[in-house]
Every structure is written in structure tokens, then in C-alpha cells.
Design an enzyme around this catalytic site. Structure first.
Site, mmCIF file in Angstrom:
data_model
loop_
_atom_site.group_PDB
_atom_site.id
_atom_site.type_symbol
_atom_site.label_atom_id
_atom_site.label_comp_id
_atom_site.label_asym_id
_atom_site.label_seq_id
_atom_site.Cartn_x
_atom_site.Cartn_y
_atom_site.Cartn_z
ATOM 1 N N ASP A 247 0.844 -1.201 0.000
ATOM 2 C CA ASP A 247 0.000 0.000 0.000
ATOM 3 C C ASP A 247 0.879 1.252 0.000
ATOM 4 O OD1 ASP A 247 -2.156 -1.684 0.212
ATOM 5 O OD2 ASP A 247 -2.313 -1.473 2.391
HETATM 6 N N1 URA Z 1 -1.280 -5.969 3.777
HETATM 7 C C1 URA Z 1 -1.754 -4.709 3.813
HETATM 8 O O1 URA Z 1 -2.782 -4.435 4.400
HETATM 9 N N2 URA Z 1 -1.061 -3.746 3.179
HETATM 10 C C2 URA Z 1 0.102 -3.988 2.531
HETATM 11 O O2 URA Z 1 0.705 -3.065 1.987
HETATM 12 C C3 URA Z 1 0.585 -5.304 2.505
HETATM 13 C C4 URA Z 1 -0.136 -6.276 3.130
#
Ligand code: URA
Length: 246
Positions: free
Chosen positions: A104
Site C-alpha cells: 500500500d
Molecule cells: N497488507 C496490507 O494491508 N497492506 C500492505 O501493503 C501489505 C499487506
């Protein structure tokens, strides 16, 4: 074998036209011979190619470990935000690497960037169940019950039941620190798993993907190429893989 002009263009010495110009100006040698014809075939792995007396080291694939900072998208381009590719020096961008999977925008940590589509495919294949370990700070007190729930599988907001995951509780309090290892990669998976048990992830960092571990000496936003051992450990995921052209 590959055409000399094509080899040089591929290595970032400009367009075919610009490469032609370099060759015309006697700037290019192959095995110590000045070459005037860009159409000749060379073996880019074996022949000693130089431009302006500097050896050209040819390779097809690059494999980069990035310590992703928050604020960058795991994409190759975006009209609004900066992407993880923007963090790379132009010489590496020429290889057209892409991120293997996504973190993310606000997640930090280990991201593999490569132009090796086959490796990316195998690292991300659900069949392979590649382990991903995250460090997180979570609001609220993470409990034994949460650990057991994650081991059994929790139901996400869209009804999906997660595969068994290993939760290690590092510290507990009004905010807890944990490490979570999952073998899948659903959208926002770690955040949604904690939502499923009524908690919120406030900081997330990936530490491991398969046999690849984040190099702790890499500051946020910096990167390095994989070493031989790391690369071999990754390439082991590809069945029967023999790479003579790395
Ligand atoms: N899980 C998440 O919620 N975000 C990420 O970036 C990776 C795994």
C-alpha cells in the site's frame, strides 16, 4: 548472438540512431577492434564490448531490493503520485523493472523490483504460497485469541476466509507490536485481518518475502541489487530453471 547496435541500445546508449552515430565516430570496440558496422552480430555475454574505452556489462535481468518508504505507489507510473520506480537511478529504469506484488502507499519495507516476469509470476502465484512477514503496530491489545483466530483463518469484510497465518505478539499494550506471516496477498490483507478482529493497523512494514529478507542496513527509500545467494534462493521458485543468460 545479437546485433551490436541493438545490444548497445538495450544497454542505454541511446536510440538505434544515436548508437549508429557512436559507432560512426569510432567510439565502439569489440574485442579491441574498432567496429564501423552496427549490424554485426556479437555475443553480449562473451565478447569484450567497449564504448569510449569503458566496458559494457550486458545483462538481461535486474533484481533490486527496495526499502519502500511511505508515500510511493507500487506501480510503474501514475498520473498523480510518485511511484517506487521514481526512486531508482535512470540507468536502472532503462531495464523497465516493475514491483513484484504491491505494498500500500502507506506501507514501508521490502519490495522486489525486477524485469523478470517469470520470477514475478512464480513469487506471486497462489499455488506457491510464498511466505510474507510483516511487522505492524496495531491499536489496542492484540491477544492470544487473535493469534488463534489468525491460525484458523478469519473472515474478511468481503466474506473471504484467510488461510492459516502465524501471528507473533512482540509487545502488548494500548498499542501492540506484532509480526504476522501470511502465504497469500489479498488486497490490504494485513489491515483487513486486523479489522476482522476489531483492531486497526497503524504502521506496517514488510520484512520478508519468500527467502528474501529486508536488508536492515538499507535506509528507507534506498535499494541495492540482490546478491548471488538471494537471487538463487528466489530463482529456486521457478521449476527446472536454468538461467544461462543472467
Ligand atoms: N497488507 C496490507 O494491508 N497492506 C500492505 O501493503 C501489505 C499487506
Amino acid at each position: 548472438m545479437m546485433r551490436l547496435d541493438k545490444t548497445l541500445a538495450h544497454m542505454g546508449f541511446g536510440s538505434r540512431k544515436e548508437v549508429k552515430e557512436l559507432i560512426k565516430k569510432s567510439k565502439v570496440t569489440v574485442n579491441d577492434q574498432v567496429i564501423k558496422n552496427g549490424k554485426i552480430d556479437v555475443n553480449p555475454y562473451e565478447d569484450d564490448i567497449m564504448v569510449n574505452h569503458i566496458p559494457v556489462e550486458y545483462r538481461k535481468y535486474i533484481y533490486i531490493m527496495l526499502n519502500k518508504p511511505a508515500g510511493y505507489l507500487s506501480a510503474t507510473e501514475d498520473f498523480k503520485d510518485q511511484t517506487v520506480i521514481d526512486l531508482l537511478e535512470p540507468d536502472l529504469q532503462l531495464f523497465e523493472p516493475f514491483p513484484v506484488g504491491r505494498l500500500d502507499k502507506d506501507t514501508e519495507g521490502l519490495l522486489l523490483l525486477t524485469n523478470d516476469g517469470q520470477l514475478a509470476h512464480h513469487m506471486l502465484s497462489p499455488k506457491k504460497g510464498v511466505k510474507k512477514t510483516y511487522y505492524a503496530r496495531v491499536s489496542g491489545r492484540v491477544t492470544e485469541e487473535d493469534r488463534e483466530a489468525f491460525e484458523k483463518g478469519v473472515t474478511l469484510d468481503d466474506g473471504y476466509v484467510t488461510k492459516p497465518a502465524k501471528l507473533e505478539i512482540l509487545t502488548r499494550g494500548t498499542m501492540s507490536e506484532i509480526e504476522l506471516t501470511i502465504t497469500e496477498g489479498k488486497f490490504h490483507q494485513v489491515k483487513r485481518m486486523f479489522q476482522a478482529v476489531g483492531k486497526e493497523v497503524i504502521y506496517l512494514r514488510r520484512e520478508r518475502m519468500g527467502e528474501l529478507y529486508l536488508d536492515e542496513s538499507l535506509p528507507l527509500g534506498s535499494y541495492r541489487e540482490l546478491n548471488k545467494k538471494e537471487l538463487n534462493d528466489c530463482l529456486c521458485l521457478i521449476p527446472g530453471e536454468i538461467r544461462g543468460d543472467l
